[in-house]
Design a protein around this motif. Structure first.
Motif, PDB file in Angstrom:
ATOM      1  N   VAL A  82      89.798 -70.475 -53.252  1.00 49.29           N
ATOM      2  CA  VAL A  82      90.444 -70.824 -51.978  1.00 49.29           C
ATOM      3  C   VAL A  82      90.604 -69.618 -50.962  1.00 49.29           C
ATOM      4  O   VAL A  82      90.116 -70.149 -49.712  1.00 49.29           O
ATOM      5  CB  VAL A  82      91.918 -71.468 -52.248  1.00 49.29           C
ATOM      6  CG1 VAL A  82      92.960 -71.748 -51.036  1.00 49.29           C
ATOM      7  CG2 VAL A  82      91.859 -72.681 -53.230  1.00 49.29           C
ATOM      8  N   LEU A 126      98.443 -67.298 -47.699  1.00 48.53           N
ATOM      9  CA  LEU A 126      98.419 -68.437 -47.192  1.00 48.53           C
ATOM     10  C   LEU A 126      99.817 -68.937 -46.534  1.00 48.53           C
ATOM     11  O   LEU A 126      99.939 -70.098 -46.430  1.00 48.53           O
ATOM     12  CB  LEU A 126      98.127 -69.379 -48.260  1.00 48.53           C
ATOM     13  CG  LEU A 126      96.569 -69.162 -48.961  1.00 48.53           C
ATOM     14  CD1 LEU A 126      96.509 -69.930 -50.073  1.00 48.53           C
ATOM     15  CD2 LEU A 126      95.518 -69.582 -47.743  1.00 48.53           C
ATOM     16  N   GLN A 147      88.406 -69.281 -47.425  1.00 53.92           N
ATOM     17  CA  GLN A 147      89.582 -69.262 -46.081  1.00 53.92           C
ATOM     18  C   GLN A 147      89.039 -67.913 -45.389  1.00 53.92           C
ATOM     19  O   GLN A 147      88.558 -67.950 -44.043  1.00 53.92           O
ATOM     20  CB  GLN A 147      91.044 -69.063 -46.635  1.00 53.92           C
ATOM     21  CG  GLN A 147      91.932 -69.122 -45.674  1.00 53.92           C
ATOM     22  CD  GLN A 147      92.233 -70.595 -45.049  1.00 53.92           C
ATOM     23  OE1 GLN A 147      91.516 -71.700 -45.421  1.00 53.92           O
ATOM     24  NE2 GLN A 147      93.140 -70.812 -44.242  1.00 53.92           N
ATOM     25  N   TRP A 175      92.455 -76.636 -49.669  1.00 49.99           N
ATOM     26  CA  TRP A 175      93.631 -75.962 -48.788  1.00 49.99           C
ATOM     27  C   TRP A 175      93.914 -76.617 -47.502  1.00 49.99           C
ATOM     28  O   TRP A 175      94.936 -77.148 -47.295  1.00 49.99           O
ATOM     29  CB  TRP A 175      93.133 -74.545 -48.672  1.00 49.99           C
ATOM     30  CG  TRP A 175      94.405 -73.940 -47.642  1.00 49.99           C
ATOM     31  CD1 TRP A 175      93.783 -73.292 -46.593  1.00 49.99           C
ATOM     32  CD2 TRP A 175      95.730 -73.730 -47.978  1.00 49.99           C
ATOM     33  NE1 TRP A 175      95.137 -72.873 -45.913  1.00 49.99           N
ATOM     34  CE2 TRP A 175      96.006 -73.067 -46.764  1.00 49.99           C
ATOM     35  CE3 TRP A 175      96.539 -74.274 -48.844  1.00 49.99           C
ATOM     36  CZ2 TRP A 175      97.494 -72.930 -46.652  1.00 49.99           C
ATOM     37  CZ3 TRP A 175      97.684 -74.003 -48.642  1.00 49.99           C
ATOM     38  CH2 TRP A 175      98.398 -73.396 -47.644  1.00 49.99           C
ATOM     39  N   LEU A 194      99.242 -74.478 -55.341  1.00 52.96           N
ATOM     40  CA  LEU A 194      99.312 -74.374 -54.073  1.00 52.96           C
ATOM     41  C   LEU A 194      99.935 -75.683 -53.536  1.00 52.96           C
ATOM     42  O   LEU A 194     100.745 -75.581 -52.545  1.00 52.96           O
ATOM     43  CB  LEU A 194      98.169 -74.090 -53.578  1.00 52.96           C
ATOM     44  CG  LEU A 194      97.332 -72.827 -53.292  1.00 52.96           C
ATOM     45  CD1 LEU A 194      95.824 -72.939 -52.653  1.00 52.96           C
ATOM     46  CD2 LEU A 194      98.336 -71.862 -52.498  1.00 52.96           C
TER      47      LEU A 194
END
Lengths: 306, 298, 502
Positions: free
Chosen positions: A246, B238, A250, A262, B149
Motif C-alpha cells: 500500500v 496514511l 502510494q 487504499w 487499514l
C-alpha cells in the motif's frame, strides 16, 4: 499424495472463505458505504434508493452469502464509484502489483544470497555480523522515509531512474528496492542457516574431499540444495507483499492493488475492498499450497506431519 | 511492511543458560542492541526531568527554527522547532514514551493471544490443535495490513485503537513458534514424568512448559515490538496513526515528510531516533537468539 | 537555496536542463485525488472543477479575476418574473463531436440534473431549478421552484451544458469516461482515476470569454503523495501541481525554474459547536464556553503564519467577497487566553474540560487549534475522519465540535455557505429559530438590499452567540514550471485553459 493434495486444497478454500467472512463482518461494522457513495449533499431519497440498489439494507448474513455465491463465479459486483466491474479493476491491476512483488523478491534474493553465503562461509566472524547488520538496517527504517530517500537520491539528484508511475520497467526499480529491502533479513537468515546445514553435510564434505573447488561446491551443490526452502519462503513473502504494498504504491504513484485498496478504503468502496481481501487471501493460500505440495512431493515425510 | 516468515527452526533450540552472561559480553550485536534500547528506555522514563520545555507548547512566531548544527540554530532549541513552533527536542524525548508504549502494549496483547493459542495447541494436540492451526492459517492468509487499514480508517484512529488493532492482528508469529516449541517440550522426559505422576495439565503448563519457552518468547517479543513501532509510523503516513498533538516518533516522521526537501532535519531527527530504536530492538532479539541457540554457532 | 540539502544537485540540473515537456507542447500536470467520473454533476472532488473549466462551458461565465458575469453559451438573460429566467442562446457553437449547440441541449441538461428518478451527486447546487422549456431554437426558459436571486451565480458556476444527443446515446456511464462539451479542450483519453489526456479543441467557438486555448495537449496523472509530486516537478516530470502544502510552497519558490502562485480561495474554515446539545449534554450549550473558545484561538496568527499567501481571518461565517457577507458591527473575538480562562471559570469550567473535535482535511490547522485550547486548559481530542464518515456523523447529530471548511462550490453567495448550516436541517447545530427564519427569507427574496439586511442579522446573531467560530480563508498554492505562463486568479479552481508556454 492425491488424498493429501485434495485435503490441502479443500482446507485452503475453507480458509479463504473464512477470511472473507471476517473481513465482510469487520467492514460491515465499521462504515457506511451508501453515505460515502451518495456524496456530501445527497438527499435521503438518494441514500435510500442506493442502499436498496446495492442491497445494503438486507441482513448481513444474507448479503455475505449472496456476495460469496457470485464471487465464486468470478462476479464481484460493481465498484460503487467507477461503475465498472470489480473483477475487471482487479484483473487490470494485478499484473502491476505482481510485477512489483516479483521484482522486489528478486531484489531481496539477489541481495541476500551473497550475504547469506558469505555469512555461512565465515560464521560468527566480522563478515557474518556485517551481513546481518546490512540486512537489519533496511528493516529499521520506516519504509516511506526510505522510499523518499531513494527518490531524492536516484530520481532527483542522480536522475538515473524515473520517480513515479508504472509505465516502464525502469519505473519499477526504486519501488521494488524499497519494498524488497524489508524482506532481506528473512531470506538472509534462511540462506545462511540452510547453507550451514548443507556445508556441514556428508556429501559436501565428500565433494570437498574429492578436491572440487570451493566455488564449484558452493554453487553446484550447496546452493542448489538451499534453494527449495528459499522458494517456499518466496511464495509466502510474495503473498505478504501483495497485501503490504500500500505505502510503496502510494509514494511511487503505482496504480496497483495496494493503491486500489487504499483508495477504495478511503472512499468506502466496499465491493472493491471486499473483493481485494478475498483475491489476495486466495493468492496467498494458493502460493502456500503450492509451496506445501512442492515440499511434500520432495519430502514424503511431510505428508503425515500435519 | 513485509512481515518475516516465522522462522521456527531458528528459534527452537534450547538455551544453554549458564554461559549466557559470559558469552553475551562478547556479542557485539547484543551489547549494541541492549545499549540502544536501554538508552531509549531511560530517556522515556526520565522524560519529565530531561525536558525543560512543554512539548505541546505552541508558538507560531518561532516556527521552523533549525537545530543547533545549522547556522541559524540556537541552543534554546537544540533540535530546533517544528511547524507549530514547538520545541523539537522535548517532543523527541516525550515521543520515546509513546513509541515504546505502543511497542510494549502491542507486544503484550499479541503475545498473550498468540502464546495462549500456541501453548494450548501444542500441548493438547489432536482436534484442539487442528482447530487452532486452522485459526492460525486463517490469520496468516488474511491481508492484515489491508484489513487493519480499513478498520482504523472507518472507526477513526487513536492511540487505543492503534494498539488494539495491531495487537489483535500481530499474534501469528507467537502462535506458530510457541505451538511448535510446546509440541517439542511435551515430548521431553521431564514433562512426561510430570504427567505420569498425575499432575494436572494446568500445573504442567505453568510450571514446566512456560518457563522453558521464555527464550523463544523473548526473541519473538522483540521482533513484534519493532514491527509494531514501524507499523505505527506507516499508519501515521496514511494519516491513520496516533492523532496529533501526541508526539509519537512515527507521527513526527509523517508530519515532517512535507519538509523533506527543504528542512530535512525535521524528518531526519525522528527518523534516526526510530531507526536506532528499531535497530536496537532487532539486534537485541538477534543477540538473544544467538546466545540461547549455541548450536547455530558451530 | 542553501537549505536545499538533499536536493542540492537537483537545482543545478534544473538550471541547466530545459524543461523537456515544453518542447512537445504538452503540459504535464498532476493531482492527488482520483477522479472517479468526469461527469461534473456526479463528482464531489475539487478536481472536477478543473476538468469542467477545460472541457465544458456554462450558459454564463464568471470572470475569475473580477467575478463579473459575461455571456458564454447564453448571450442574454433576464428574469421575466421572480421564478422565471429567460435566456437567449449563442448561435454557431458546436460541441466537440460536431453536434450543434441549441435550446434542446439546455433543456436536456436541466432535465438530466433535475431528474428525480436519477438524482445527481451535487443535487444541492441545482435544487432550486424546477424545469426548463424550449421557447425557440435559441431561446429557453428556466422555471425556478421559488424565487432564487443567486440563480445567475449558480448558472455561472457548477452547471455546464451537456450535448443532448450524445448524452442520450452514451448515458451517464459512457459520459463519465468520455465527456463531450463545448469547451476549449476535449478529453481524448481517460483511464478513470489514473490519467486524463486533454487535447486542444481547434474548433473552439469564437468570442468565448475564455479565449482560444494555446497549449496543444494537457496530460494529467494522479500522484497521491505531494512529496512525489514535488520531486517530479523539480525533475521536470510534471510541469504543474496544485494544493502544495504551504511551507513547501514558500521554499519551492526559491528554487530556480519553479513559479509558485498563491490564490486565496472562497474556502472558509470554521469550528461548528453543538450549541443545541444534539449530541447530548455538552459544555458548548453554554454561550460563555463558546465565546471562551473563540477567544482562545489566535486566528490572525494562524492565518498569517500557517496559511500565508493572502489568507485573511474572518469574523462572520462567510467569505468576504460573497454576496451578503459582512462583518460590520458583528462581535469580534480577539485572541486573549486570559479572557478565555475567565469565561471558562464563569461557565463553571475553571479547570477546563475534555471533548472530541472532528476534522476531515488540513489536519495541521486543527492541530494548531488543539494546541491553543490546551494552553487554556481545554483538552480537545482530535478525531480525524474521511469526509463521508464525518458528514454522516454530523448529519446524525453526533458531533460536539467539528473543524469544518467549506468551499461553497465557488459560488459567490452566502446561500452556498451560511444557509447550509443554519437554515434548519440536519447540519444545523444551533437550531436558532430566528436565524432560520431570516435565512429562509433572505434566500428567497429578490430584493438585494433586503437579502443583505437579513443575512446580516443572521450573521450577527451567529457571531454574537458564537454558534460557530469562523477562522480564515484558505489559500491554494500552485507550483509550476517557470516556462509556463498562467495568470493568477481570484477563485479557487485553476483555469488551465489560460495556460501558455512562454
Amino acid at each position: 499424495m492425491a488424498a493429501f493434495a485434495l485435503r490441502r486444497v479443500l482446507l485452503a478454500a475453507l480458509v479463504a472463505i473464512t477470511v472473507s467472512a471476517i473481513a465482510f463482518g469487520l467492514l460491515y461494522l465499521s462504515g457506511d458505504p451508501v453515505r460515502a457513495l451518495a456524496g456530501e449533499n445527497a438527499t435521503d431519497e438518494v441514500i435510500q434508493r442506493l442502499s436498496q440498489e446495492y442491497g445494503f439494507d438486507r441482513p448481513i448474513g444474507e448479503q455475505f452469502l449472496s456476495w460469496l455465491g457470485k464471487a465464486v463465479t468470478g462476479d464481484f459486483g460493481k465498484s460503487i464509484y467507477f461503475n465498472t466491474d470489480v473483477a475487471e479493476m482487479i484483473w487490470d491491476r494485478l499484473p502491476i502489483t505482481m510485477a512489483l512483488g516479483v521484482m522486489a523478491l528478486g531484489f531481496a534474493i539477489c541481495l541476500s544470497i551473497p550475504l547469506g553465503v558469505l555469512a555461512a562461509l565465515r560464521p560468527n566472524t566480522f563478515v557474518d555480523k556485517a551481513a546481518l547488520t546490512i540486512s537489519l538496517f533496511g528493516q529499521a527504517l520506516p519504509n516511506f522515509w526510505f522510499a523518499i530517500l531513494l527518490i531524492i537520491l536516484f530520481g532527483l539528484t542522480l536522475r538515473w531512474l524515473p520517480i513515479s508511475g508504472n509505465s516502464s520497467f525502469a519505473h519499477f526499480i526504486l519501488p521494488a528496492v524499497a519494498l524488497g529491502y524489508y524482506a532481506t533479513p528473512a531470506f538472509m537468515r534462511l540462506i545462511r542457516a540452510e547453507m550451514m546445514d548443507v556445508l556441514a553435510s556428508d556429501y559436501i564434505r565428500t565433494a570437498r574431499a574429492k578436491g572440487l573447488s570451493t566455488s564449484s561446491v558452493l554453487f553446484k551443490h550447496a546452493l542448489r540444495n538451499a534453494i527449495i526452502p528459499v522458494v517456499s519462503l518466496a511464495a509466502v513473502q510474495l503473498g505478504f507483499m501483495l497485501g503490504g504494498s500500500v505505502i510503496i504504491e502510494q509514494v511511487f504513484a503505482i496504480k496497483g492493488l495496494g493503491a486500489l485498496a487504499w483508495e477504495s478504503i478511503s472512499r468506502s468502496d466496499y465491493p472493491v475492498v471486499q473483493a481485494l481481501v478475498l483475491v489476495i487471501s486466495v493468492i496467498y493460500v494458493g502460493l502456500t499450497l503450492c509451496a506445501d505440495l512442492l515440499n511434500a512431493a520432495i519430502d514424503p515425510r511431510l505428508r503425515h506431519g500435519h | 511492511m513485509a512481515t518475516d516468515l516465522p522462522a521456527e527452526n531458528d528459534l527452537l533450540i534450547e538455551s544453554a543458560g549458564q554461559a549466557f552472561r559470559r558469552r553475551s559480553l562478547k556479542n557485539i550485536g547484543f551489547m549494541t542492541g541492549l545499549a540502544l534500547v536501554a538508552l531509549v528506555a531511560s530517556i522515556a522514563m526520565l522524560a519529565p526531568i530531561l525536558t525543560a520545555q512543554d512539548p505541546y507548547l505552541q508558538n507560531l512566531d518561532q516556527r521552523l527554527i533549525p537545530p543547533f548544527w545549522h547556522l541559524e540554530g540556537t541552543w534554546a532549541h537544540p533540535f530546533g522547532t517544528d511547524k507549530f513552533g514547538r520545541d523539537y527536542l522535548s517532543r523527541i524525548i516525550h515521543g520515546s514514551r509513546i513509541s515504546l508504549l505502543i511497542g510494549l502494549f502491542v507486544m503484550v496483547i499479541s503475545g498473550l493471544i498468540g502464546s495462549t493459542l500456541g501453548v494450548i495447541a501444542g500441548y493438547f494436540g489432536g482436534k484442539i490443535d487442528a482447530v487452532i492451526m486452522y485459526i492460525i492459517t486463517v490469520r496468516l492468509s488474511m491481508p492484515v495490513v489491508l484489513v487493519a487499514l480499513a478498520v482504523v480508517s472507518f472507526v477513526g484512529s487513536s492511540l487505543e485503537v492503534i494498539v488494539l488493532v495491531l495487537g489483535l492482528f500481530l499474534w501469528d508469529r507467537f502462535a506458530v513458534v510457541i505451538r511448535a516449541a510446546t509440541k517439542r517440550l511435551r515430548g521431553e522426559d521431564f514433562v512426561t514424568a510430570a504427567r505420569c505422576t498425575g499432575c494436572p495439565d494446568s500445573q504442567i503448563i505453568l510450571r514446566e512448559i512456560i518457563p522453558n519457552l521464555m527464550n523463544q518468547l523473548t526473541v519473538i517479543a522483540t521482533l513484534e515490538m519493532a514491527q509494531a513501532i514501524l507499523l505505527e509510523s506507516a499508519l501515521s503516513f496514511l494519516g491513520l496513526g496516533v492523532q496529533p498533538p501526541l508526539p509519537s516518533w512515527g507521527l513526527m516522521i509523517a508530519e515532517a515528510k512535507e519538509f523533506v526537501f527543504f528542512d530535512p532535519w525535521l524528518i531526519t531527527i525522528p527518523g534516526v531516533a526510530i531507526f536506532l530504536l528499531v535497530l536496537g530492538i532487532n539486534l537485541l532479539g538477534d543477540g538473544i537468539r544467538d546466545l540461547t541457540a549455541p548450536e547455530m554457532k558451530n | 537555496m542553501r537549505k536545499l540539502v538533499y536536493g542540492a544537485a537537483a537545482s543545478f540540473v534544473l538550471a541547466t536542463s530545459a524543461m523537456a515537456a515544453s518542447g512537445d507542447n504538452t503540459l504535464n500536470i498532476a493531482w492527488k485525488s482520483e477522479l472517479t467520473t468526469l461527469d461534473r454533476f456526479n463528482s464531489a472532488s475539487p478536481e472536477i472543477n478543473i476538468v469542467q473549466h477545460l472541457v465544458f462551458d456554462g450558459l454564463i461565465y464568471r470572470d475569475p479575476d473580477t467575478f463579473e458575469y459575461k455571456p458564454a453559451l447564453a448571450t442574454e438573460w433576464e428574469f421575466t418574473d421572480d421564478k422565471t429566467l429567460e435566456l437567449v442562446l449563442r448561435r454557431g457553437v458546436t460541441f466537440q463531436n460536431g453536434e450543434p449547440f441549441n435550446a434542446d441541449d439546455v433543456v436536456a441538461t436541466i432535465k438530466y440534473i433535475t431528474d428525480p428518478d436519477n438524482p445527481i451527486v451535487t443535487g444541492n447546487n441545482t435544487s432550486w431549478i424546477d424545469s426548463a422549456a424550449k421557447i425557440g431554437d435559441y431561446k429557453v426558459r428556466i422555471n425556478l421552484k421559488e424565487p432564487f436571486p443567486a440563480a445567475v451565480e449558480y448558472l455561472a458556476g457548477p452547471i455546464p451544458m451537456y450535448p443532448n444527443e450524445y448524452l442520450a446515446s452514451v448515458g451517464k456511464e459512457g459520459f463519465s469516461t468520455k465527456p463531450i462539451g463545448t469547451g476549449p479542450y476535449r478529453v481524448t483519453d481517460s483511464e478513470p482515476g489514473r490519467s486524463i489526456t486533454f487535447e486542444k479543441n481547434d474548433a473552439y467557438w469564437d468570442g468565448s470569454p475564455k479565449g482560444k486555448p494555446s497549449i496543444g495537449k494537457i496530460v494529467q496523472r494522479t500522484i497521491p503523495d505531494s512529496n512525489t509530486q514535488v520531486a517530479e516537478l523539480l525533475s521536470g516530470g510534471i510541469d504543474w501541481m496544485w494544493r502544495v502544502p504551504e511551507d513547501q510552497a514558500s521554499k519551492l519558490g526559491d528554487v530556480g525554474n519553479v513559479t509558485v502562485q498563491a490564490n486565496e480561495t472562497m474556502r472558509v474554515g470554521f469550528i461548528l459547536f453543538d450549541s443545541s446539545g444534539r449530541a447530548g449534554g455538552s459544555p458548548f450549550q453554554k454561550v460563555a464556553v463558546r465565546r471562551a473558545i473563540s477567544h482562545a484561538i489566535d486566528r490572525e496568527s494562524m492565518s498569517k503564519k500557517l496559511v500565508g499567501g493572502g489568507s485573511r481571518s474572518v469574523h462572520t461565517l462567510c467569505f468576504p467577497l460573497q454576496f451578503g457577507c459582512t462583518d460590520e458591527g458583528a462581535v469580534k473575538y480577539e485572541y486573549s487566553p486570559d479572557k478565555a480562562k475567565k469565561l471558562l471559570a464563569e461557565a463553571g469550567y475553571p479547570k477546563g474540560f475534555e471533548f472530541d473535535i472532528y476534522a476531515f482535511s488540513n489536519r495541521p490547522y486543527t492541530e494548531a487549534v488543539v494546541n491553543y485550547l490546551r494552553a487554556v486548559g481545554v483538552q480537545a481530542n482530535l478525531r480525524f475522519l474521511q469526509f463521508p464518515a464525518l458528514f454522516k456523523k454530523l448529519q446524525a447529530g453526533e458531533i460536539q465540535a467539528a473543524h469544518m471548511n467549506w468551499g461553497s462550490y465557488g459560488i459567490s453567495d452566502v446561500s452556498a455557505l451560511t444557509s447550509r448550516f443554519f437554515k434548519g436541517g440536519k447540519t444545523d447545530y444551533a437550531q436558532d429559530k430566528d436565524v432560520q427564519t431570516w435565512i429562509e427569507k433572505a434566500d428567497a427574496s429578490v430584493n438585494g438590499d433586503e437579502r443583505k439586511q437579513l443575512y446580516k442579522k443572521a450573521l450577527d446573531r451567529i457571531a454574537d452567540q458564537a454558534y460557530a467560530l469562523p477562522m480564515f480563508s484558505y489559500v491554494n498554492y500552485l507550483a509550476f514550471s517557470s516556462d509556463l505562463k498562467l495568470p493568477p486568479q481570484a477563485d479557487e479552481f485553476p483555469h488551465l485553459y489560460r495556460a501558455a508556454w512562454k
